[in-house]
Design a protein around this motif. Sequence first.
Motif, short mmCIF file in Angstrom:
data_model
loop_
_atom_site.label_atom_id
_atom_site.label_comp_id
_atom_site.label_asym_id
_atom_site.label_seq_id
_atom_site.Cartn_x
_atom_site.Cartn_y
_atom_site.Cartn_z
N ILE A 1 7.08 -1.07 8.65
CA ILE A 1 6.54 -0.12 7.68
C ILE A 1 7.52 0.09 6.52
O ILE A 1 7.13 0.07 5.35
CB ILE A 1 6.20 1.23 8.37
CG1 ILE A 1 5.04 1.02 9.34
CG2 ILE A 1 5.86 2.30 7.34
CD1 ILE A 1 4.81 2.15 10.31
N ILE B 1 7.67 -3.03 4.29
CA ILE B 1 6.54 -3.12 3.35
C ILE B 1 6.71 -2.10 2.22
O ILE B 1 6.44 -2.40 1.05
CB ILE B 1 5.20 -2.95 4.09
CG1 ILE B 1 4.97 -4.17 5.00
CG2 ILE B 1 4.04 -2.79 3.11
CD1 ILE B 1 3.72 -4.13 5.81
N VAL C 1 1.13 2.42 -3.74
CA VAL C 1 -0.15 1.69 -3.89
C VAL C 1 0.06 0.20 -3.63
O VAL C 1 -0.72 -0.43 -2.92
CB VAL C 1 -0.78 1.96 -5.26
CG1 VAL C 1 -1.95 1.01 -5.51
CG2 VAL C 1 -1.27 3.40 -5.34
N GLY D 1 2.32 -0.90 -1.75
CA GLY D 1 2.56 -0.92 -0.31
C GLY D 1 1.27 -0.95 0.49
O GLY D 1 1.13 -1.72 1.44
N VAL D 2 0.28 -0.12 0.09
CA VAL D 2 -1.01 -0.10 0.78
C VAL D 2 -1.65 -1.48 0.69
O VAL D 2 -2.14 -2.03 1.69
CB VAL D 2 -1.96 0.96 0.18
CG1 VAL D 2 -3.37 0.81 0.74
CG2 VAL D 2 -1.45 2.35 0.45
N MET E 1 0.32 -3.92 2.93
CA MET E 1 0.06 -3.68 4.36
C MET E 1 -1.33 -4.20 4.73
O MET E 1 -1.51 -4.86 5.75
CB MET E 1 0.18 -2.18 4.66
CG MET E 1 -0.19 -1.78 6.07
SD MET E 1 0.97 -2.34 7.32
CE MET E 1 2.06 -0.93 7.44
N PHE E 2 -2.30 -3.91 3.87
CA PHE E 2 -3.66 -4.36 4.14
C PHE E 2 -3.72 -5.89 4.17
O PHE E 2 -4.30 -6.47 5.09
CB PHE E 2 -4.62 -3.81 3.08
CG PHE E 2 -6.05 -4.14 3.38
CD1 PHE E 2 -6.78 -3.36 4.27
CD2 PHE E 2 -6.65 -5.26 2.81
CE1 PHE E 2 -8.08 -3.68 4.57
CE2 PHE E 2 -7.96 -5.59 3.11
CZ PHE E 2 -8.68 -4.79 4.00
N LEU F 1 -2.22 -7.31 7.33
CA LEU F 1 -3.10 -7.19 8.49
C LEU F 1 -4.27 -8.16 8.37
O LEU F 1 -4.65 -8.84 9.33
CB LEU F 1 -3.63 -5.75 8.60
CG LEU F 1 -2.63 -4.68 9.01
CD1 LEU F 1 -3.18 -3.29 8.76
CD2 LEU F 1 -2.26 -4.83 10.49
N TYR F 2 -4.81 -8.26 7.17
CA TYR F 2 -6.00 -9.08 6.94
C TYR F 2 -5.70 -10.56 7.18
O TYR F 2 -6.48 -11.27 7.82
CB TYR F 2 -6.50 -8.86 5.51
CG TYR F 2 -7.83 -9.53 5.23
CD1 TYR F 2 -9.01 -8.94 5.69
CD2 TYR F 2 -7.90 -10.72 4.53
CE1 TYR F 2 -10.23 -9.54 5.46
CE2 TYR F 2 -9.12 -11.33 4.28
CZ TYR F 2 -10.29 -10.73 4.74
OH TYR F 2 -11.50 -11.32 4.50
N ARG G 1 -3.43 -11.70 9.04
CA ARG G 1 -2.79 -11.80 10.36
C ARG G 1 -1.30 -12.15 10.30
O ARG G 1 -0.79 -12.84 11.17
CB ARG G 1 -3.48 -12.84 11.26
CG ARG G 1 -4.96 -12.95 11.05
CD ARG G 1 -5.70 -12.48 12.24
NE ARG G 1 -6.99 -12.02 11.73
CZ ARG G 1 -8.00 -11.64 12.48
NH1 ARG G 1 -7.87 -11.63 13.77
NH2 ARG G 1 -9.11 -11.23 11.95
N VAL H 1 -2.42 -5.25 14.23
CA VAL H 1 -2.50 -3.78 14.20
C VAL H 1 -1.53 -3.18 15.20
O VAL H 1 -0.85 -2.20 14.91
CB VAL H 1 -3.95 -3.31 14.48
CG1 VAL H 1 -3.97 -1.80 14.68
CG2 VAL H 1 -4.85 -3.69 13.33
N VAL I 1 2.06 -2.05 14.28
CA VAL I 1 2.35 -0.88 13.44
C VAL I 1 1.59 0.37 13.88
O VAL I 1 1.79 1.45 13.33
CB VAL I 1 2.01 -1.14 11.95
CG1 VAL I 1 3.06 -2.03 11.29
CG2 VAL I 1 0.64 -1.76 11.79
#
Lengths: 127, 230
Positions: free
Chosen positions: A10, A13, A32, A34-35, A38-39, A42-43, A45, A49, A52
Amino acid sequence: MKTVRQFLIIIGISFAGEILNRVIPLPVPASVYGVLLMFSALYFRVIRVRDVRETGYFLIEIMPILFIPAAVGLLEAWAVLRPVWLPFCIITVISTFVVMGISGRITQELIIRRRPALLRKKDGCRS
Amino acid sequence: MNDLFSHSAFFGVLISLFTYGVGHVLKRRIRFALFNPLLIAVVATIAFLAIWRIDYETYLSGASVLNWLLTPATVCLAIPLYEKLELLKRNRTAILAGIVSGVVTSVLCVFVMALLARLTHAQYVTLLPKSITTAIGIGVSEELGGYITLTVSVIITTGIIGNIFAQTACKIFRIRSRIAKGVAIGTAAHAIGTAKAMEMGKTEGAISSLSLVVAGLLTVGAASVASHFI
């Protein structure tokens, strides 16, 4: 170790977001970027999930508390705020309600129009 | 009193957590929108600092760790967003339409009321980014020639109002869909509102997170267009 690892990802990122904020000359804050990072991680791979999850939800849970220092800072701004506080307050309250009403209703109407009844019920809409 | 507290590493966080805790207990006892833990914590902390004549700087030296955690916490909003990706994809048109209309409404609302209140150009552009997250809002206000301190105050006030009245507003406007609630809260009241949406449920929270990011980015453009109006 699990928490350390999750926190490391976390913060890593967040740091990457900070770098992007400095390098790219747009008024987009580190959080922003960072969001989005992070997305994407995850998307695509890069992380899962469960890498974190616990720490992430802990931070989300305490989020209201994190705004307290900034809000207490209104105290410092009072001198500048005093001459205009009344019109500013009225505009703020009214527009917040109106924006909520309009954006929420438009989304809801579109969902009701396009989705089958079953989904509507699941989403909390009863029409 | 300043001397005693200025050497404390824990006072700032302690008072923040304690007042929030008190707010939470009060909220459970008294089911009334104004008994909002965040509002109570802010008011009680301000009162405490004023009564004991403690400087904001002194308080902040300890409490800044909370500020520091804000970015990592915001980054984590991507987690529920990812977990609700299917829901988001299925409703993308509805969600996007809601956010866009919210951004346009916010800017128009400020424009109309600024006309009525006869605000100056600088005051008007100060208010334009009021519904978006602080960090983007500061950039917008600065770019357009607004008063930054005022913009920050207005943004935080908007967030707290959104946090307090999110459920009331959803009731008044009969917004029952969880997705629509998320769009409404995230678009109108950025991250502070999203904190409330997260308490209401994971769907509301995830959609609210998405809305705050999209609304924030869209407002950069919308505000610069609208800045020519007054």
